[in-house]
Motif scaffolding. Structure first.
Motif, short mmCIF file in Angstrom:
data_model
loop_
_atom_site.label_atom_id
_atom_site.label_comp_id
_atom_site.label_asym_id
_atom_site.label_seq_id
_atom_site.Cartn_x
_atom_site.Cartn_y
_atom_site.Cartn_z
N TYR A 84 -37.63 -111.21 -33.08
CA TYR A 84 -36.66 -112.30 -32.90
C TYR A 84 -37.06 -113.12 -31.68
O TYR A 84 -36.75 -112.77 -30.53
CB TYR A 84 -35.24 -111.73 -32.72
CG TYR A 84 -34.72 -111.07 -33.96
CD1 TYR A 84 -34.09 -111.80 -34.96
CD2 TYR A 84 -34.87 -109.70 -34.16
CE1 TYR A 84 -33.61 -111.21 -36.13
CE2 TYR A 84 -34.40 -109.08 -35.32
CZ TYR A 84 -33.77 -109.84 -36.29
OH TYR A 84 -33.30 -109.25 -37.44
N LEU A 155 -34.84 -119.40 -38.79
CA LEU A 155 -33.56 -118.71 -38.97
C LEU A 155 -33.76 -117.21 -39.20
O LEU A 155 -32.95 -116.39 -38.77
CB LEU A 155 -32.77 -119.31 -40.14
CG LEU A 155 -32.02 -120.62 -39.89
CD1 LEU A 155 -31.40 -121.10 -41.19
CD2 LEU A 155 -30.96 -120.45 -38.82
N ALA A 158 -34.16 -115.48 -35.71
CA ALA A 158 -33.35 -116.12 -34.66
C ALA A 158 -32.26 -115.21 -34.12
O ALA A 158 -31.66 -114.41 -34.84
CB ALA A 158 -32.71 -117.40 -35.20
N LEU A 180 -27.13 -117.28 -42.64
CA LEU A 180 -27.59 -116.69 -41.38
C LEU A 180 -27.84 -115.19 -41.48
O LEU A 180 -28.04 -114.52 -40.45
CB LEU A 180 -26.53 -116.93 -40.28
CG LEU A 180 -26.10 -118.38 -40.05
CD1 LEU A 180 -25.01 -118.44 -38.98
CD2 LEU A 180 -27.28 -119.25 -39.65
N SER A 183 -30.39 -113.44 -39.29
CA SER A 183 -30.31 -113.66 -37.84
C SER A 183 -29.44 -112.59 -37.18
O SER A 183 -28.62 -111.95 -37.84
CB SER A 183 -29.71 -115.03 -37.54
OG SER A 183 -30.42 -116.07 -38.18
#
Length: 260
Positions: A84, A155, A158, A180, A183
């Motif tokens: 990440y 994404l 993230a 999302l 993430s």
């Protein structure tokens, strides 16, 4: 003196004390910032420099410089797996996280969303001072369409921090969480802003649960004895410097993908 006058006087005294405390926090932050040359000295964002101006974080600047502002969230962000390496900041204020994430070297790219014109101006100034402008992408208000500004590949790796003063409940739903779902998300909760706070929290949690493992963070203790910059301050001043001025104990959600 009648009951109404007594009650009014108590309210005025309480407001007056709150205003005085906030003014003192700003004064201490300004003083310490000048002594520390507006530079974060401790923690993962160390060496980040602030411009002399600010929009949102004036009272919190001292705690930021010492690396203890929202320390629980900061440490949790820094604990995420290495893959990440993209940071997304919704409600970026002066850019503390947006720019600090790049200074830490843990993140390679930062997407910053801030509704305030003044806030975006300060973020650009801080990005320039820290020479990270090329790695930071700045936008206005984070709407339900905010992901259109971010490549899908980003994404999927993230970390997203959401601090939008209660708008998290209107922004986040099942559809957005689905977008999302790869993430890691941190959400600062402002449920007490609303009369139907329990209903809002129940919906937020039920919308997130199919996609994420959910954990909670709260503000904990601070060790101020390790900072030589604070040795000459009184006990009261040291704790005002550490204070984040919250009206209640703050809670954040951390959402980790169930599948990656």
């Amino acid at each position: 003196m009648g009951f109404r006058k007594i009650f009014s006087k108590l309210l005025m005294d309480e407001r007056g004390i709150s205003i005085a405390i906030d003014k003192k926090r700003k004064l201490l932050s300004r003083e310490l910032s000048e002594r520390m040359k507006h530079t974060i000295k401790y923690g993962p964002f160390s060496n980040m420099v602030f411009c002399n101006d600010y929009w949102w974080g004036g009272s919190d600047r001292a705690a930021m410089l010492l690396g203890i502002y929202e320390e629980e969230v900061l440490n949790s962000i820094m604990s995420v797996p290495k893959k990440y390496d993209v940071f997304i900041d919704l409600g970026a204020a002066d850019g503390y996280y947006s720019i600090g994430s790049l200074i830490s070297k843990k993140f390679q790219t930062s997407y910053s969303f801030e509704i305030s014109d003044k806030g975006r101006e300060i973020i650009l100034k801080n990005a320039s001072v820290n020479k990270v402008g090329r790695k930071l992408h700045l936008f206005g208000e984070a709407t339900k369409e905010f992901t259109k500004n971010i490549p899908k590949k980003d994404l999927s790796r993230a970390v997203i921090l959401i601090d939008i003063e209660g708008a998290e409940f209107s922004l986040l739903d099942s559809q957005v969480f689905n977008q999302l779902k790869k993430s890691i998300i941190f959400i600062e909760l402002h449920d007490w802003f609303f009369k139907d706070s329990e209903k809002k929290m129940t919906k937020l949690m039920s919308d997130a649960e199919p996609f994420f493992k959910i954990s909670k963070l709260t503000t904990t203790s601070r060790d101020l004895s390790k900072f030589p910059e604070l040795f000459d301050y009184s006990d009261s001043e040291r704790w005002l410097i550490a204070s984040e001025g919250r009206s209640k104990l703050m809670t954040w959600l951390r959402l980790d993908p169930k599948s990656s």
